[in-house]
Design a protein around this motif. Structure first.
Motif, PDB file in Angstrom:
ATOM      1  N   THR A 171      45.372-112.430  20.308  1.00 48.73           N
ATOM      2  CA  THR A 171      44.356-112.619  19.262  1.00 48.73           C
ATOM      3  C   THR A 171      44.456-114.006  18.642  1.00 48.73           C
ATOM      4  OG1 THR A 171      44.357-110.252  18.758  1.00 48.73           O
ATOM      5  CG2 THR A 171      43.477-111.737  17.077  1.00 48.73           C
ATOM      6  N   LEU A 172      45.680-114.449  18.342  1.00 48.61           N
ATOM      7  CA  LEU A 172      45.876-115.779  17.759  1.00 48.61           C
ATOM      8  C   LEU A 172      45.419-116.873  18.721  1.00 48.61           C
ATOM      9  CD1 LEU A 172      49.385-115.250  16.134  1.00 48.61           C
ATOM     10  CD2 LEU A 172      47.226-115.597  14.918  1.00 48.61           C
ATOM     11  N   LYS A 174      49.614-108.327  21.926  1.00 45.80           N
ATOM     12  CA  LYS A 174      48.257-108.196  21.381  1.00 45.80           C
ATOM     13  C   LYS A 174      47.998-109.244  20.311  1.00 45.80           C
ATOM     14  CE  LYS A 174      45.348-105.030  18.694  1.00 45.80           C
ATOM     15  NZ  LYS A 174      45.292-103.714  18.005  1.00 45.80           N
ATOM     16  N   TYR A 175      48.964-109.416  19.381  1.00 47.92           N
ATOM     17  CA  TYR A 175      48.783-110.380  18.306  1.00 47.92           C
ATOM     18  C   TYR A 175      48.746-111.813  18.844  1.00 47.92           C
ATOM     19  CZ  TYR A 175      49.612-106.642  14.921  1.00 47.92           C
ATOM     20  OH  TYR A 175      49.529-105.490  14.168  1.00 47.92           O
TER      21      TYR A 175
END
Length: 201
Positions: free
Chosen positions: A12-13, A8-9
């Motif tokens: 997003t990045l 998920k991170y």
């Protein structure tokens, strides 16, 4: 961290254009061995130079940190230059006659090509080397030879394709290639002139 949270991170990045995930450009979708690169110039500089030297910076040991930075600053600029060149190719600021999809790095074991672009419709493949250095005539000939050798390992339409080569340097003293050789050469000065012409239009 949980694998799902990491994914998920990373997603997003990527959406924020802070990182980019990469596979060799000829890989099939879902291939393993994905790499992640920081592409935001500010954060790339921060994590390479400021974050690991934060204690020295807090104690105002600026000269020591500057000395540390200068040891690898050309390498750092080279990575930023590669990211910029890829955008120039995508936006047709350089090599304006064709669209390349996919476009990106290619590597296998110890061999790497900075930018490989593929035009499936025209069965044309681009091989591009980016150097943050001042290139002489002999440098260009050597880079061309090495690039052609590495290109033979890129197994996309190996027996039926047109190959286009490109060398991009910080400065280039003397271009030894004729126009019929399918070798494009750019440096900062020639790219700046292209951008100026586009701004006038």
């Amino acid at each position: 961290m949980d694998k799902g949270m990491v994914s998920k991170y990373l997603h997003t990045l990527g959406n924020l254009h802070i990182i980019r995930d990469e596979l060799p450009v000829t890989s099939h979708p879902g291939a393993r061995g994905k790499q992640y690169r920081i592409i935001d110039p500010y954060l790339l500089f921060w994590f390479r130079y400021a974050y690991p030297n934060r204690i020295d910076l807090e104690f105002s040991r600026v000269d020591e940190v500057q000395q540390f930075i200068m040891q690898s600053y050309d390498h750092h600029c080279g990575q930023c230059f590669e990211n910029l060149v890829q955008e120039f190719i995508r936006e047709k600021i350089i090599l304006p006659d064709k669209s390349w999809e996919p476009l990106g790095r290619w590597w296998v074991k110890e061999k790497e090509i900075d930018e490989v672009g593929i035009s499936e419709k025209e069965r044309t493949i681009l091989f591009c080397e980016v150097k943050w250095s001042d290139l002489s005539r002999s440098d260009l000939i050597k880079i061309r030879t090495q690039l052609q050798l590495k290109a033979s390992d890129v197994l996309r339409h190996p027996d039926d394709r047109k190959e286009i080569y490109c060398i991009i340097g910080r400065t280039i003293a003397n271009n030894p290639f004729d126009s019929h050789e399918n070798i494009n050469v750019y440096d900062l000065n020639s790219i700046e002139k292209i951008l100026q012409r586009k701004s006038i239009k």
